[in-house]
Motif scaffolding. Structure first.
Motif, PDB file in Angstrom:
ATOM      1  N   MET A   1       3.165  33.295  57.796  1.00  0.00           N
ATOM      2  CA  MET A   1       2.228  33.247  56.694  1.00  0.00           C
ATOM      3  C   MET A   1       0.908  33.832  57.165  1.00  0.00           C
ATOM      4  SD  MET A   1       0.555  29.918  54.780  1.00  0.00           S
ATOM      5  CE  MET A   1      -0.461  29.426  56.152  1.00  0.00           C
ATOM      6  N   ARG A   2       0.359  34.671  56.316  1.00  0.00           N
ATOM      7  CA  ARG A   2      -1.007  35.134  56.510  1.00  0.00           C
ATOM      8  C   ARG A   2      -1.830  34.579  55.356  1.00  0.00           C
ATOM      9  NH1 ARG A   2      -1.562  41.002  55.945  1.00  0.00           N
ATOM     10  NH2 ARG A   2       0.208  40.816  54.582  1.00  0.00           N
ATOM     11  N   VAL A   3      -3.048  34.182  55.646  1.00  0.00           N
ATOM     12  CA  VAL A   3      -3.934  33.703  54.603  1.00  0.00           C
ATOM     13  C   VAL A   3      -5.146  34.618  54.579  1.00  0.00           C
ATOM     14  CG1 VAL A   3      -5.199  31.748  53.674  1.00  0.00           C
ATOM     15  CG2 VAL A   3      -3.096  31.348  54.950  1.00  0.00           C
ATOM     16  N   LEU A   4      -5.439  35.133  53.391  1.00  0.00           N
ATOM     17  CA  LEU A   4      -6.476  36.142  53.231  1.00  0.00           C
ATOM     18  C   LEU A   4      -7.654  35.601  52.420  1.00  0.00           C
ATOM     19  CD1 LEU A   4      -4.125  39.105  52.195  1.00  0.00           C
ATOM     20  CD2 LEU A   4      -4.783  38.400  54.509  1.00  0.00           C
ATOM     21  N   THR A   5      -8.804  36.206  52.648  1.00  0.00           N
ATOM     22  CA  THR A   5      -9.968  35.897  51.833  1.00  0.00           C
ATOM     23  C   THR A   5      -9.763  36.493  50.446  1.00  0.00           C
ATOM     24  OG1 THR A   5     -11.126  37.918  52.438  1.00  0.00           O
ATOM     25  CG2 THR A   5     -11.477  35.967  53.870  1.00  0.00           C
ATOM     26  N   GLY A  87      -0.558  27.131  60.728  1.00  0.00           N
ATOM     27  CA  GLY A  87      -1.514  27.897  61.525  1.00  0.00           C
ATOM     28  C   GLY A  87      -2.817  28.249  60.837  1.00  0.00           C
ATOM     29  N   GLU A  88      -3.060  27.723  59.649  1.00  0.00           N
ATOM     30  CA  GLU A  88      -4.292  28.048  58.918  1.00  0.00           C
ATOM     31  C   GLU A  88      -5.233  26.855  58.908  1.00  0.00           C
ATOM     32  OE1 GLU A  88      -7.288  29.592  57.454  1.00  0.00           O
ATOM     33  OE2 GLU A  88      -5.572  30.947  57.621  1.00  0.00           O
ATOM     34  N   ASN A  89      -6.433  27.039  59.456  1.00  0.00           N
ATOM     35  CA  ASN A  89      -7.400  25.948  59.565  1.00  0.00           C
ATOM     36  C   ASN A  89      -8.573  26.060  58.602  1.00  0.00           C
ATOM     37  OD1 ASN A  89      -6.135  24.473  61.748  1.00  0.00           O
ATOM     38  ND2 ASN A  89      -6.624  26.261  62.993  1.00  0.00           N
ATOM     39  N   PHE A  97      -5.672  33.078  49.465  1.00  0.00           N
ATOM     40  CA  PHE A  97      -4.610  34.020  49.112  1.00  0.00           C
ATOM     41  C   PHE A  97      -3.577  34.011  50.240  1.00  0.00           C
ATOM     42  CE2 PHE A  97      -2.500  38.021  48.471  1.00  0.00           C
ATOM     43  CZ  PHE A  97      -2.509  38.205  47.105  1.00  0.00           C
ATOM     44  N   HIS A  98      -2.357  33.560  49.950  1.00  0.00           N
ATOM     45  CA  HIS A  98      -1.305  33.384  50.950  1.00  0.00           C
ATOM     46  C   HIS A  98      -0.257  34.485  50.814  1.00  0.00           C
ATOM     47  CE1 HIS A  98      -3.140  29.496  50.142  1.00  0.00           C
ATOM     48  NE2 HIS A  98      -2.744  29.100  51.325  1.00  0.00           N
ATOM     49  N   VAL A  99       0.167  35.033  51.945  1.00  0.00           N
ATOM     50  CA  VAL A  99       1.183  36.087  51.962  1.00  0.00           C
ATOM     51  C   VAL A  99       2.325  35.632  52.865  1.00  0.00           C
ATOM     52  CG1 VAL A  99       1.662  38.491  52.534  1.00  0.00           C
ATOM     53  CG2 VAL A  99      -0.589  37.856  51.631  1.00  0.00           C
TER      54      VAL A  99
END
Length: 164
Positions: A1-5, A87-89, A97-99
């Motif tokens: 997972m990536r979390v974006l601004t 892994g997102e703090n 925004f989650h990918v």
């Protein structure tokens, strides 16, 4: 997972031809349902995930745009604990925004389920299908459902009006 601004999320959407924002759907091309049934929301998370993650190369996104409307219905500790586990703090206000890749379909489904039962505003889309959804903190969920959509027949039983 990536979390974006927010700005990174907008760039992701435009670079994949998905528009600039995940917004409520056109009522002429969608099915809308209002439900407070938590079990039905769980099933929605499964159904929506299956219609978004359609191929091994699918990349799906989940944008949570409003998360503080009904604090009494939310468990932010649970939601943030799951994000930390992945892994997102950062808090949602910094990055919402989650990918997810197709290999992360379970994580996508779990995040979506938490967002749906928390009555967050949340939209989702995929890079490999035009299927979309948008759920509101007011309890309604829009699902793209136009004539000829490849998933329409498969999910028609789920959207049948319930008996009164």
């Amino acid at each position: 997972m990536r979390v974006l601004t927010e700005s990174e999320g907008r760039s992701f959407l435009t670079s994949h031809g998905l528009g600039e924002k995940l917004v409520p759907l056109d009522p002429n091309r969608s099915t809308s349902e209002t439900t407070s049934d938590v079990g039905r929301r769980c099933f929605y998370a499964n159904l929506l995930t299956n219609h978004l993650v359609t191929t091994p190369d699918a990349v799906v996104c989940l944008d949570i745009t409003d998360w503080a409307v009904w604090p009494s219905s939310q468990n932010p500790d649970l939601f943030y604990a799951y994000r930390r586990y992945l892994g997102e703090n950062r808090p949602l206000i910094e990055a919402h925004f989650h990918v997810f890749t197709a290999c992360e379909a379970n994580e996508f489904r779990n995040m979506l389920h938490l967002a749906l039962i928390s009555l967050f505003d949340v939209g989702g889309a995929s890079t490999t299908t035009d299927f979309r959804f948008y759920a509101s903190h007011d309890g309604w969920i829009d699902v793209l459902n136009y004539e000829g959509a490849p998933w329409r027949e498969e999910s028609a039983w789920f959207f049948k009006p319930s008996a009164a």
